[in-house]
Structures are given as structure tokens and as C-alpha cells.
Scaffold this active site. Structure first.
Site, PDB file in Angstrom:
ATOM      1  N   GLU A 212      -5.688  81.573  67.167  1.00  0.00           N
ATOM      2  CA  GLU A 212      -5.012  82.761  67.988  1.00  0.00           C
ATOM      3  C   GLU A 212      -4.918  82.218  69.360  1.00  0.00           C
ATOM      4  OE1 GLU A 212      -5.528  86.716  67.187  1.00  0.00           O
ATOM      5  OE2 GLU A 212      -5.896  86.148  64.903  1.00  0.00           O
TER       6      GLU A 212
ATOM      7  N   GLY B 100       1.848  74.547  66.475  1.00  0.00           N
ATOM      8  CA  GLY B 100       0.573  75.012  66.540  1.00  0.00           C
ATOM      9  C   GLY B 100       0.382  75.787  68.023  1.00  0.00           C
TER      10      GLY B 100
HETATM   11  N1  CAA Z   1       4.245  89.361  75.931  1.00  0.00           N
HETATM   12  C1  CAA Z   1       5.525  89.330  75.986  1.00  0.00           C
HETATM   13  N2  CAA Z   1       6.471  88.329  76.100  1.00  0.00           N
HETATM   14  C2  CAA Z   1       5.828  87.181  76.201  1.00  0.00           C
HETATM   15  C3  CAA Z   1       4.522  86.828  76.131  1.00  0.00           C
HETATM   16  C4  CAA Z   1       3.833  88.061  76.143  1.00  0.00           C
HETATM   17  N3  CAA Z   1       2.258  87.846  75.962  1.00  0.00           N
HETATM   18  N4  CAA Z   1       4.361  85.647  76.344  1.00  0.00           N
HETATM   19  C5  CAA Z   1       5.609  85.068  76.408  1.00  0.00           C
HETATM   20  N5  CAA Z   1       6.461  86.017  76.479  1.00  0.00           N
HETATM   21  C6  CAA Z   1       8.000  85.882  76.532  1.00  0.00           C
HETATM   22  C7  CAA Z   1       8.379  85.254  77.981  1.00  0.00           C
HETATM   23  O1  CAA Z   1       8.421  86.520  79.063  1.00  0.00           O
HETATM   24  C8  CAA Z   1       9.795  84.607  77.793  1.00  0.00           C
HETATM   25  O2  CAA Z   1      10.685  85.554  77.524  1.00  0.00           O
HETATM   26  P1  CAA Z   1      11.958  85.315  78.431  1.00  0.00           P
HETATM   27  O3  CAA Z   1      12.752  84.112  77.936  1.00  0.00           O
HETATM   28  O4  CAA Z   1      12.580  86.771  78.327  1.00  0.00           O
HETATM   29  O5  CAA Z   1      11.530  85.202  79.913  1.00  0.00           O
HETATM   30  C9  CAA Z   1       9.404  83.995  76.306  1.00  0.00           C
HETATM   31  O6  CAA Z   1       8.500  84.953  75.484  1.00  0.00           O
HETATM   32  C10 CAA Z   1       9.210  82.737  76.192  1.00  0.00           C
HETATM   33  O7  CAA Z   1       7.587  82.563  76.704  1.00  0.00           O
HETATM   34  P2  CAA Z   1       7.158  81.237  77.353  1.00  0.00           P
HETATM   35  O8  CAA Z   1       8.226  80.328  78.096  1.00  0.00           O
HETATM   36  O9  CAA Z   1       6.006  81.260  78.240  1.00  0.00           O
HETATM   37  O10 CAA Z   1       6.904  80.365  76.250  1.00  0.00           O
HETATM   38  P3  CAA Z   1       6.304  78.929  75.773  1.00  0.00           P
HETATM   39  O11 CAA Z   1       6.974  78.075  74.957  1.00  0.00           O
HETATM   40  O12 CAA Z   1       5.950  78.050  76.901  1.00  0.00           O
HETATM   41  O13 CAA Z   1       5.123  79.504  74.995  1.00  0.00           O
HETATM   42  C11 CAA Z   1       2.670  79.961  74.940  1.00  0.00           C
HETATM   43  C12 CAA Z   1       4.052  80.046  75.631  1.00  0.00           C
HETATM   44  C13 CAA Z   1       1.725  81.086  75.676  1.00  0.00           C
HETATM   45  C14 CAA Z   1       2.147  78.654  74.932  1.00  0.00           C
HETATM   46  C15 CAA Z   1       2.779  80.349  73.385  1.00  0.00           C
HETATM   47  O14 CAA Z   1       3.676  79.429  72.468  1.00  0.00           O
HETATM   48  C16 CAA Z   1       1.454  80.442  72.751  1.00  0.00           C
HETATM   49  O15 CAA Z   1       0.651  81.711  72.738  1.00  0.00           O
HETATM   50  N6  CAA Z   1       0.830  79.597  71.795  1.00  0.00           N
HETATM   51  C17 CAA Z   1      -0.110  79.734  71.177  1.00  0.00           C
HETATM   52  C18 CAA Z   1       0.252  79.913  69.771  1.00  0.00           C
HETATM   53  C19 CAA Z   1      -0.887  80.664  68.942  1.00  0.00           C
HETATM   54  O16 CAA Z   1      -1.720  81.504  69.710  1.00  0.00           O
HETATM   55  N7  CAA Z   1      -0.953  80.605  67.635  1.00  0.00           N
HETATM   56  C20 CAA Z   1      -2.072  81.365  66.946  1.00  0.00           C
HETATM   57  C21 CAA Z   1      -1.342  81.163  65.496  1.00  0.00           C
HETATM   58  S1  CAA Z   1      -1.930  82.712  64.672  1.00  0.00           S
HETATM   59  C22 CAA Z   1      -3.368  82.811  64.274  1.00  0.00           C
HETATM   60  O17 CAA Z   1      -4.353  81.694  64.752  1.00  0.00           O
HETATM   61  C23 CAA Z   1      -3.894  83.970  63.445  1.00  0.00           C
HETATM   62  C24 CAA Z   1      -4.873  83.623  62.416  1.00  0.00           C
HETATM   63  O18 CAA Z   1      -4.678  83.149  61.165  1.00  0.00           O
HETATM   64  C25 CAA Z   1      -6.376  83.854  62.676  1.00  0.00           C
END
Ligand code: CAA
Length: 387
Positions: free
Chosen positions: A362, A131
Site C-alpha cells: 500500500e 508498483g
Molecule cells: N487523492 C486524490 N487525488 C490524488 C491523490 C490522492 N491521494 N494523489 C494523487 N492524486 C491525483 C493528483 O491530484 C493528480 O490529479 P490532476 O492530474 O488532476 O492534478 C493525479 O492524481 C496524478 O497524481 P500524481 O501526478 O501525483 O501521480 P504520480 O504518477 O506522480 O503518482 C504516487 C503518485 C503517490 C507515487 C502514486 O503512484 C502512488 O501512490 N504509488 C504507490 C502505489 C501503491 O501504494 N500501491 C499499492 C498497491 S495496493 C496494495 O498493496 C494492496 C494490497 O493488496 C495489500
């Protein structure tokens, strides 16, 4: 600095407000009770240009921009938040295909999404064990000749049982966030099946389902973006999606405030109307102030996206603040209505239930704080010359 809307943005807002008032608000309760949105209503929304607000006209979109999209979504959410989330995810799917898709993918899918031929698009990222930790997903895509075979289970998929096309994230290698790819799976592909819609606290007219992928076979031409690029695609799409959740939150907060002002002027207690009590005036003042501040954050993030400037941190701030304050606002609205607010006779009970998920989907409020804090720390490290 210019705070005024353009004439096109004003037109989008006014047209959507009229549509929301006349075609959505009167039937929202009936849709909620039926747990269903009719495809005919989706087609009507397509005719009003609401399913591809930020999509070029060449693909059937309105080409009105991100600010106009936020304006439109706010109006729709104030009338029926279930319809708003359906609209938001469809717009998000069209945008992600437009940004990362091949010419064939764009020509094939975007007109069907924005034109209402499809009921909706869906965004299949989450799983039972993935999630907030989106990269923890376990659905697999295995190459087989010129095709990919997808196996796994998805969870919490908005419109997953109704969508014409679903963006599915799957693991193509074990390399963490670099081992995730993205595929366009049509809703009637053999091996794809949906569970029963979840019984939810709110947004009851919008379906939220689990999806099962059992040897779902798609050609390599259905891959969206490069192999291993899926996680970045998801993050970029969610950045935009978070502006939408901010706008939805503001729509619900604005509607709750409107209802509260009007009720406070009518309802008599102690031989005076509620609005004459300072305790109620202070509530209304706080609700209005929080709404203005939240909306300013949403518009800022939308404007940055429209100007092709970085907006990830601002979108997270907009979503965090707007969803938190909208929830406080709908709670106060119920309080102002008193016992009546706790019944289904008045709209505020629905707003209260519908609004709760804005702090969850989201990306939860906690994830937004993480995104904001990481950005701050990265900027600080860069300014100190540390990489
Ligand atoms: N834009 C571009 N690249 C990004 C980014 C962004 N906003 N965020 C992260 N990245 C890239 C990072 O730069 C990194 O790249 P490199 O390895 O090349 O440096 C890579 O992605 C990995 O990033 P993280 O190490 O930060 O990744 P993480 O595993 O720590 O996760 C997180 C980051 C922000 C916690 C992410 O997992 C997240 O957003 N989690 C929440 C998920 C979410 O919102 N789910 C919603 C489901 S969809 C939904 O609800 C829709 C619906 O039906 C209504």
C-alpha cells in the site's frame, strides 16, 4: 480536545480483542503452516461485523466509523496479521464500491463482502512494471459495444485467487493518469486466472497471487466510477488503506511489546530476570513510546477521515511512522528473546516476518515520504501565492 473513545468504539475494541484472543491467536500458527484461512473463519468475522466496519447498516455494515475500524484492525493484527490483511482489503473494497459505485453495484456486492458470502474482495492495481509507479500500468480495457474487454497481467494481489469480486484498474486511453479506469470483475469471470500463491517471508496464511486477464469481458455496468477516473479512485482508496496498514503495524508492535514484557519478567540470566537490567528496560521504554506515538498518528488520520476532512498526508505519516517503528519494535522483541526469538517456538519470529511488508505494501516508506513532501511543498507554494 477529546482523547476518550466513544462507548461504541470501546465496544468494538473490546469485542474484537476478545474475538482475536479466543478465536484468532490460538490458531494463527496453524493457519500460517497451512498457508490458508478457512472461509468459516471469515464468516465468523462477518458475524462480528469486522468486514464492513465503516459501511452503512443499510448494506449490512457495522456503521461504526473509521476510528472503530482502526481499533478493530489493530486487535486482529496483534493476533494474526494474515487475517488482518484479508480483513483490511475486504473493508477497503467495500468502501471503494460504496463511495464510487452505482446503486446496483452497491446492492449487489457490498452485502456479499461484509456478510462473508464472498471469502474476500481484492484490489488489483499493481503489475510487474507498475508498483510504486501505479500509473505505469499496462492492462488494457477496450470498449466493445456495451461491454469492455480486459487484457493484462496483475501482480501481488492479496486474496486474488479467493476473492468474490476484484477491483481491476486498466488503461482505457494513453492519457497518463487520466487514461485509467476501474472495473468490478467477479472472481469466476471467464478469462480470469490466478497464479500459485507466492512463497512469502510473512503473512503466509494470506494468499498473494498474480492474475491474468485474457479477454475478460465485463458489461459497462461493471465500470466503477467514470471513464478516466480510475487513478484518483485508487489514490483515494489507498489513502484510507494506509490508515489500515498503520493500525496493523500498531497491532503487531503492541503484541510484540506484550510478549517482550512478559518474557523479560520470566527469563533469568546472571541470577536476575531480564527486566531488572537497564539495557532491557530501555528497549521496552522505547518500544512503548514509539507505539504510543504511532497510534496517535493513526488515530488522528482515522479521525480526520471520519470527519470528512483532508487526511491524505496524515495517513501517509501514520503509515510511514507506524510501519517503521513497528519493524524496529519486532526486531527488538527478537533481541530480547535472544536465541529463542530466532526460533518458531515463540510468536516474535512470526511478528518479525509478518511486519516487514508494512513498509512495502500500500505504498513503500519511500512513497509515503514522497506523498508527505509533495503535500508540504504544495502548502508552501500556496501560502506563497504560487500555483
Ligand atoms: N487523492 C486524490 N487525488 C490524488 C491523490 C490522492 N491521494 N494523489 C494523487 N492524486 C491525483 C493528483 O491530484 C493528480 O490529479 P490532476 O492530474 O488532476 O492534478 C493525479 O492524481 C496524478 O497524481 P500524481 O501526478 O501525483 O501521480 P504520480 O504518477 O506522480 O503518482 C504516487 C503518485 C503517490 C507515487 C502514486 O503512484 C502512488 O501512490 N504509488 C504507490 C502505489 C501503491 O501504494 N500501491 C499499492 C498497491 S495496493 C496494495 O498493496 C494492496 C494490497 O493488496 C495489500
Amino acid at each position: 480536545m477529546e482523547f476518550a473513545l466513544s462507548s461504541e468504539q470501546t465496544l468494538v475494541q473490546e469485542n474484537t480483542a476478545r474475538f482475536a484472543r479466543e478465536r484468532l491467536a490460538p490458531s494463527a500458527k496453524a493457519r500460517e503452516e497451512a498457508h490458508q484461512i478457512d472461509h468459516a473463519l471469515i464468516q465468523e468475522m462477518a458475524e462480528h461485523g469486522l468486514l464492513g466496519v465503516n459501511i452503512p447498516a443499510a448494506y449490512g455494515g457495522s456503521e461504526a466509523g473509521v476510528v472503530a475500524y482502526a481499533l478493530a484492525l489493530r486487535e486482529v493484527a496483534g493476533a494474526d496479521a494474515s487475517v488482518a490483511v484479508t480483513m483490511a482489503v475486504t473493508n477497503m473494497v467495500s468502501e471503494v464500491i460504496h463511495r464510487f459505485g452505482s446503486s446496483a453495484q452497491k446492492e449487489n456486492y457490498i452485502p456479499k463482502l461484509v456478510g462473508g458470502e464472498y471469502f474476500a474482495g481484492a484490489f488489483a492495481l499493481s503489475e510487474t512494471g507498475a508498483g510504486s509507479d501505479a500509473a505505469g500500468l499496462k492492462t488494457r480495457a477496450q470498449k466493445d459495444g456495451d461491454a469492455w474487454v480486459l487484457n493484462g497481467e496483475k501482480m501481488w494481489i492479496t486474496s486474488g485467487d479467493q476473492a468474490g469480486v476484484i477491483v481491476v484498474w486498466a488503461r482505457t486511453s494513453d492519457e497518463g493518469t487520466k487514461g485509467i479506469s476501474c472495473f468490478l470483475v467477479e472472481g469466476d469471470t471467464p478469462g480470469l486466472s490466478a497464479g500459485k500463491p507466492e512463497e512469502k517471508m510473512g503473512l503466509r496464511a494470506s494468499h498473494t497471487v498474480a492474475l491474468s486477464l485474457d479477454h475478460v469481458r465485463v458489461s459497462d455496468a461493471q465500470r466503477l466510477g467514470q471513464v478516466g477516473e480510475g487513478f484518483k479512485i485508487a489514490m483515494l482508496a489507498l489513502d484510507g488503506g494506509r490508515i489500515g496498514i498503520g493500525a496493523q503495524s500498531c497491532g503487531m508492535a503492541a503484541a510484540a511489546l506484550r510478549e517482550s514484557v512478559s518474557y523479560a519478567q520470566e527469563r533469568q540470566q546472571f541470577k536476575k530476570n531480564l527486566a531488572s537490567f537497564q539495557a532491557i528496560q530501555f528497549k521496552l521504554a522505547d518500544m512503548a513510546t514509539h507505539l504510543e506515538a504511532a497510534w496517535a498518528l493513526v488515530l488522528q488520520a482515522a479521525w480526520l477521515k471520519e470527519e470528512n476532512q483532508p487526511f491524505s498526508q496524515q495517513a501517509a505519516m501514520a503509515k510511514l511512522y507506524a510501519s517503521e517503528k513497528a519493524n524496529a519494535t519486532v526486531r527488538e522483541a527478537v533481541q530480547i528473546f535472544g536465541g529463542y526469538g530466532y526460533t518458531e517456538e515463540f510468536k516474535v519470529a512470526r511478528f518479525y516476518r509478518d511486519c516487514r511488508v508494512t513498509q512495502i505494501y500500500e505504498g513503500t516508506s519511500e512513497i509515503q515520504r514522497l506523498v508527505i513532501a509533495r503535500a508540504l511543498l504544495k502548502q508552501a507554494a500556496q501560502s506563497q501565492g504560487v500555483s
